[in-house]
Scaffold this motif. Structure first.
Motif, PDB file in Angstrom:
ATOM      1  N   LEU A 158     -64.509 -88.680  14.425  1.00 47.63           N
ATOM      2  CA  LEU A 158     -63.096 -88.885  14.716  1.00 47.63           C
ATOM      3  C   LEU A 158     -62.248 -88.022  13.791  1.00 47.63           C
ATOM      4  O   LEU A 158     -62.476 -87.980  12.579  1.00 47.63           O
ATOM      5  N   PRO A 159     -61.249 -87.323  14.327  1.00 40.27           N
ATOM      6  CA  PRO A 159     -60.406 -86.484  13.470  1.00 40.27           C
ATOM      7  C   PRO A 159     -59.492 -87.335  12.588  1.00 40.27           C
ATOM      8  O   PRO A 159     -58.940 -88.352  13.015  1.00 40.27           O
ATOM      9  N   THR A 160     -59.340 -86.912  11.352  1.00 39.99           N
ATOM     10  CA  THR A 160     -58.455 -87.591  10.399  1.00 39.99           C
ATOM     11  C   THR A 160     -57.150 -86.835  10.182  1.00 39.99           C
ATOM     12  O   THR A 160     -56.263 -87.339   9.505  1.00 39.99           O
ATOM     13  N   THR A 161     -57.050 -85.639  10.745  1.00 44.28           N
ATOM     14  CA  THR A 161     -55.838 -84.835  10.585  1.00 44.28           C
ATOM     15  C   THR A 161     -54.888 -85.155  11.738  1.00 44.28           C
ATOM     16  O   THR A 161     -54.871 -84.482  12.768  1.00 44.28           O
ATOM     17  N   THR A 162     -54.093 -86.198  11.559  1.00 42.81           N
ATOM     18  CA  THR A 162     -53.220 -86.691  12.616  1.00 42.81           C
ATOM     19  C   THR A 162     -51.826 -86.944  12.055  1.00 42.81           C
ATOM     20  O   THR A 162     -51.675 -87.472  10.955  1.00 42.81           O
ATOM     21  N   LEU A 163     -50.829 -86.561  12.836  1.00 41.97           N
ATOM     22  CA  LEU A 163     -49.428 -86.835  12.502  1.00 41.97           C
ATOM     23  C   LEU A 163     -48.854 -87.767  13.555  1.00 41.97           C
ATOM     24  O   LEU A 163     -48.995 -87.519  14.760  1.00 41.97           O
ATOM     25  N   ARG A 164     -48.221 -88.834  13.112  1.00 40.01           N
ATOM     26  CA  ARG A 164     -47.582 -89.786  14.015  1.00 40.01           C
ATOM     27  C   ARG A 164     -46.088 -89.841  13.702  1.00 40.01           C
ATOM     28  O   ARG A 164     -45.694 -90.114  12.566  1.00 40.01           O
ATOM     29  N   THR A 165     -45.260 -89.558  14.686  1.00 43.66           N
ATOM     30  CA  THR A 165     -43.804 -89.591  14.521  1.00 43.66           C
ATOM     31  C   THR A 165     -43.247 -90.768  15.311  1.00 43.66           C
ATOM     32  O   THR A 165     -43.534 -90.915  16.499  1.00 43.66           O
ATOM     33  N   TRP A 511     -50.668 -82.103   6.361  1.00 44.67           N
ATOM     34  CA  TRP A 511     -51.399 -83.195   6.990  1.00 44.67           C
ATOM     35  C   TRP A 511     -52.549 -82.699   7.862  1.00 44.67           C
ATOM     36  O   TRP A 511     -53.412 -83.484   8.261  1.00 44.67           O
ATOM     37  N   ALA A 512     -52.600 -81.389   8.182  1.00 50.21           N
ATOM     38  CA  ALA A 512     -53.632 -80.851   9.068  1.00 50.21           C
ATOM     39  C   ALA A 512     -54.791 -80.229   8.327  1.00 50.21           C
ATOM     40  O   ALA A 512     -55.710 -79.709   8.963  1.00 50.21           O
ATOM     41  N   LYS A 513     -54.779 -80.263   6.990  1.00 51.51           N
ATOM     42  CA  LYS A 513     -55.866 -79.641   6.241  1.00 51.51           C
ATOM     43  C   LYS A 513     -57.127 -80.478   6.339  1.00 51.51           C
ATOM     44  O   LYS A 513     -57.086 -81.707   6.311  1.00 51.51           O
ATOM     45  N   GLN A 514     -58.258 -79.789   6.420  1.00 50.72           N
ATOM     46  CA  GLN A 514     -59.536 -80.470   6.479  1.00 50.72           C
ATOM     47  C   GLN A 514     -59.900 -81.048   5.123  1.00 50.72           C
ATOM     48  O   GLN A 514     -59.523 -80.514   4.071  1.00 50.72           O
ATOM     49  N   GLU A 515     -60.651 -82.139   5.176  1.00 53.48           N
ATOM     50  CA  GLU A 515     -61.145 -82.720   3.941  1.00 53.48           C
ATOM     51  C   GLU A 515     -62.234 -81.829   3.340  1.00 53.48           C
ATOM     52  O   GLU A 515     -62.814 -80.981   4.014  1.00 53.48           O
ATOM     53  N   ASP A 516     -62.498 -82.038   2.070  1.00 56.26           N
ATOM     54  CA  ASP A 516     -63.499 -81.231   1.366  1.00 56.26           C
ATOM     55  C   ASP A 516     -64.873 -81.491   1.959  1.00 56.26           C
ATOM     56  O   ASP A 516     -65.389 -82.606   1.925  1.00 56.26           O
ATOM     57  N   VAL A 517     -65.464 -80.452   2.522  1.00 58.19           N
ATOM     58  CA  VAL A 517     -66.763 -80.568   3.182  1.00 58.19           C
ATOM     59  C   VAL A 517     -67.832 -80.017   2.253  1.00 58.19           C
ATOM     60  O   VAL A 517     -67.774 -78.860   1.837  1.00 58.19           O
ATOM     61  N   ALA A 533     -67.250 -67.998  16.902  1.00 61.96           N
ATOM     62  CA  ALA A 533     -66.191 -68.328  17.844  1.00 61.96           C
ATOM     63  C   ALA A 533     -65.009 -68.994  17.182  1.00 61.96           C
ATOM     64  O   ALA A 533     -64.057 -69.342  17.842  1.00 61.96           O
ATOM     65  N   SER A 534     -65.034 -69.211  15.860  1.00 67.18           N
ATOM     66  CA  SER A 534     -63.880 -69.784  15.186  1.00 67.18           C
ATOM     67  C   SER A 534     -62.741 -68.788  15.082  1.00 67.18           C
ATOM     68  O   SER A 534     -61.739 -69.068  14.461  1.00 67.18           O
ATOM     69  N   ASP A 535     -62.917 -67.591  15.659  1.00 72.57           N
ATOM     70  CA  ASP A 535     -61.820 -66.640  15.714  1.00 72.57           C
ATOM     71  C   ASP A 535     -60.644 -67.220  16.485  1.00 72.57           C
ATOM     72  O   ASP A 535     -59.512 -66.766  16.325  1.00 72.57           O
ATOM     73  N   VAL A 536     -60.894 -68.201  17.358  1.00 73.48           N
ATOM     74  CA  VAL A 536     -59.814 -68.831  18.093  1.00 73.48           C
ATOM     75  C   VAL A 536     -58.901 -69.593  17.150  1.00 73.48           C
ATOM     76  O   VAL A 536     -57.697 -69.693  17.368  1.00 73.48           O
ATOM     77  N   GLY A 537     -59.440 -70.128  16.074  1.00 67.96           N
ATOM     78  CA  GLY A 537     -58.644 -70.883  15.128  1.00 67.96           C
ATOM     79  C   GLY A 537     -58.535 -72.345  15.513  1.00 67.96           C
ATOM     80  O   GLY A 537     -59.166 -72.824  16.465  1.00 67.96           O
ATOM     81  N   SER A 538     -57.713 -73.071  14.784  1.00 67.16           N
ATOM     82  CA  SER A 538     -57.533 -74.497  15.027  1.00 67.16           C
ATOM     83  C   SER A 538     -56.605 -74.727  16.215  1.00 67.16           C
ATOM     84  O   SER A 538     -55.772 -73.879  16.560  1.00 67.16           O
ATOM     85  N   LEU A 539     -56.767 -75.888  16.818  1.00 63.40           N
ATOM     86  CA  LEU A 539     -55.958 -76.286  17.966  1.00 63.40           C
ATOM     87  C   LEU A 539     -55.114 -77.497  17.606  1.00 63.40           C
ATOM     88  O   LEU A 539     -55.455 -78.263  16.700  1.00 63.40           O
ATOM     89  N   LEU A 540     -54.014 -77.674  18.343  1.00 63.22           N
ATOM     90  CA  LEU A 540     -53.156 -78.844  18.193  1.00 63.22           C
ATOM     91  C   LEU A 540     -53.099 -79.580  19.517  1.00 63.22           C
ATOM     92  O   LEU A 540     -52.766 -78.995  20.554  1.00 63.22           O
ATOM     93  N   LEU A 541     -53.435 -80.866  19.481  1.00 63.16           N
ATOM     94  CA  LEU A 541     -53.360 -81.744  20.643  1.00 63.16           C
ATOM     95  C   LEU A 541     -52.147 -82.651  20.478  1.00 63.16           C
ATOM     96  O   LEU A 541     -52.084 -83.440  19.527  1.00 63.16           O
ATOM     97  N   VAL A 542     -51.169 -82.524  21.373  1.00 60.61           N
ATOM     98  CA  VAL A 542     -49.903 -83.255  21.284  1.00 60.61           C
ATOM     99  C   VAL A 542     -49.867 -84.290  22.402  1.00 60.61           C
ATOM    100  O   VAL A 542     -50.122 -83.966  23.573  1.00 60.61           O
ATOM    101  N   ALA A 543     -49.543 -85.533  22.055  1.00 59.99           N
ATOM    102  CA  ALA A 543     -49.522 -86.624  23.030  1.00 59.99           C
ATOM    103  C   ALA A 543     -48.255 -87.444  22.866  1.00 59.99           C
ATOM    104  O   ALA A 543     -47.850 -87.769  21.747  1.00 59.99           O
TER     105      ALA A 543
END
Length: 583
Positions: A158-165, A511-517, A533-543
């Motif tokens: 489960l992702p932990t990098t979440t913003l709730r407004t 808030w979008a930074k990954q935890e220390d892996v 394939a990480s050349d695509v970079g990170s994605l943002l899912l907005v709901a």
């Protein structure tokens, strides 16, 4: 006696061509049409005073040079003219123009790679071959570029990098983020629009609901805002304009950066249910419950045309780079693919299927050549499939492929080459259970309330109200899709959006930074090498999440009810990072 008509006719003789008056050459223009180099033939319109072309002026000069080379064979162009970027050159054939533009493009690519030597290492520069760049540009123009990125994300955790407004009093009906990950806009049923700073989650501005003055009908341009519920939002690709629509039947255009009202368009006779911008343009499509689509051009702030065809309320609309759009018509159970230039439409009919219809369309003969196990599985899926009464949402994957969801809980994959769905996933979000005193346990499918896709990729998401957003992946042949992960989202998902911000934009968001892996070799995040394939970079899912559905109150979730933590009126932004591999 010979006829007088034939007697008056004189025989015509073709003058033989000699070396002195040989046929002169014709130059080709950029569009391939012949262009005469002589100035003897004059048209009726040539009597007007017009500036003569350069070639004509040169031919009128004295040609007593003493050379055997004709003036038509001489190169009269200036030497610096060939350095043009895309302008048409005189006496240039289409093949020569294509060759010249291709050489200029290759030179620009090489210069771009040289400029990037300081920013990237040698291995990355070697991977970015010129042939791949050319192939990608061609596919983008055709609308068939595919980013196979679904396998590069790990949805098992489960992702932990979440913003709730949270700022809306009632349900959030729509939420959109800018492509550069700077701003977030949300709309609520109370009639207000809120602008958020995406990196910090702070509220920047609020576009409040405007009260009506008097009982008379007001024109769309007289009120600078909305007077009723806001149900749809759309943000242009460059982030310049924000469009909003709702129950007041107006399309309002805002300056997204300044947060100011620009203009309002009327014309719809019922509430506006969907808005979308054509990619990389200022063209805006609006869908309404009056069964029409309207096209606006915000570059000139004008109305273009109206599209007719649906027989019921239009629920959603989507568009990509091409001059096409796709829409769903609710209870007319159709998905329509609009070709704006040709002024035509393709009709795709969803809904349940009867035995008579399967026989007429040949569907009853499908699967006879397949194994018995696959046939049994197909029969089981047919038994679980519910009759679809309304098509609720749609999203385009590329210029010819799109997905739709309806109240039967099924997600259908469509292509413009077939009238029937290529693949159907029944009960995509499970069954909703209710208890009745007379009937006992009643199970009904949770219908798909929203759907969104990452443009030109194999990744899309769907939402309902079971407490999570489901992520789906297409196969390589674009014939089916499968579930790859879920993201927790308690409440009713009224809108979805997936964007791919520029590289490094998400890394600067706190808030979008990954935890220390920690990897087996002991390296942390800084020592991790990302996959290819990480050349695509990170994605943002907005709901956009709410306790009620966008268009009505058929279902109301309480805080603490179905959906895990409880349904809350808010907007969720989830950062999805690609996998990291051991170095």
């Amino acid at each position: 006696m010979p006829d007088s008509f034939f007697a008056t006719q004189k025989p015509r003789k073709r003058k033989r061509a000699t070396t002195s008056d040989a046929p002169k050459k014709f130059a080709r223009t950029a569009n391939g049409k012949p262009k005469s180099s002589t100035s003897n033939s004059k048209s009726p319109s040539s009597s007007k005073a017009k500036p003569k072309p350069r070639a004509t002026r040169d031919e009128e000069l004295s040609s007593g040079t003493g050379s055997d080379v004709g003036i038509d064979d001489m190169d009269l162009r200036a030497e610096d003219v060939e350095e043009g970027s895309g302008d048409e050159l005189e006496n240039e054939t289409p093949a020569e123009k294509r060759l010249r533009l291709a050489k200029l493009y290759l030179e620009s690519v090489k210069e771009g790679l040289k400029r990037g030597e300081d920013e990237f290492d040698a291995a990355e520069i070697d991977r970015e071959l010129i042939s791949e760049r050319l192939k990608k540009d061609v596919l983008e123009e055709k609308g068939k570029v595919w980013l196979w990125v679904a396998d590069e994300f790990d949805f098992s955790t489960l992702p932990t990098t979440t913003l709730r407004t949270r700022g809306h009093r009632l349900s959030v009906t729509s939420a959109v983020a800018s492509e550069d990950a700077r701003f977030l806009f949300t709309a609520g049923k109370e009639g207000s629009i809120i602008k958020w700073d995406l990196p910090t989650g702070k509220k920047l501005a609020v576009f409040h609901k405007v009260r009506k003055e008097g009982k008379g009908k007001e024109k769309a341009g007289e009120v600078k805002g909305h007077t009723d519920e806001v149900l749809a939002l759309a943000l242009s690709t460059d982030g310049k304009y924000l469009a909003s629509g709702g129950k007041d039947r107006k399309v309002v255009v805002w300056d997204a950066e300044q947060g100011e009202w620009v203009k309002a368009f009327g014309g719809h006779k019922d509430l506006i249910s969907g808005l979308t911008f054509r990619k990389n343009t200022q063209q805006l499509y609006s869908a309404s419950f009056d069964r029409t689509l309207k096209l606006f051009d915000l570059s000139v702030m004008g109305y273009v045309e109206t599209l007719f065809g649906h027989q019921d309320c239009i629920q959603a609309v989507d568009a990509l780079k091409g001059e096409t759009a796709v829409s769903v018509g609710g209870r007319d159970r159709t998905v329509r693919f609009w070709k704006i230039v040709d002024q035509t439409q393709l009709v795709f009919r969803g809904g349940g299927r009867s035995k008579v219809r399967e026989v007429l369309e040949g569907g009853a003969l499908e699967g006879l050549d397949e194994d018995g196990e696959e046939e049994g599985q197909r029969r089981k899926e047919r038994e679980q499939r519910y009759v679809e009464g309304s098509v609720e949402c749609v999203a385009m994957l590329d210029e010819s492929t799109f997905v739709s969801g309806g109240d039967s809980g099924s997600i259908c994959l469509w292509t413009t080459q077939k009238k029937k769905p290529v693949f159907t996933q029944a009960l995509a979000h499970g069954l909703h259970e209710t208890h009745s005193e007379t009937e006992g346990l009643i199970q009904t499918p949770r219908w798909v309330t929203s759907i969104a896709a990452l443009r030109y990729s194999d990744l899309f998401a769907s939402g309902s109200w079971e407490g999570s957003i489901r992520i789906w992946k297409l196969d390589q042949k674009l014939k089916s899709f499968s579930l790859v992960g879920t993201v927790p989202a308690p409440g009713i998902i009224n809108s979805l959006q997936i964007i791919s911000p520029p590289k490094g934009a998400v890394d600067n968001i706190p808030w979008a930074k990954q935890e220390d892996v920690r990897l087996p070799n002991g390296n942390g995040v800084n020592g991790v090498k990302k996959s290819k394939a990480s050349d695509v970079g990170s994605l943002l899912l907005v709901a956009g999440v709410g306790q009620e559905m966008r268009f009505g109150r058929w279902l109301k979730l309480k805080n603490g009810g179905e959906g895990g933590e409880g349904a809350v009126n808010c907007a969720l932004v989830i950062a999805l990072h690609p996998r990291t591999l051991d170095s």
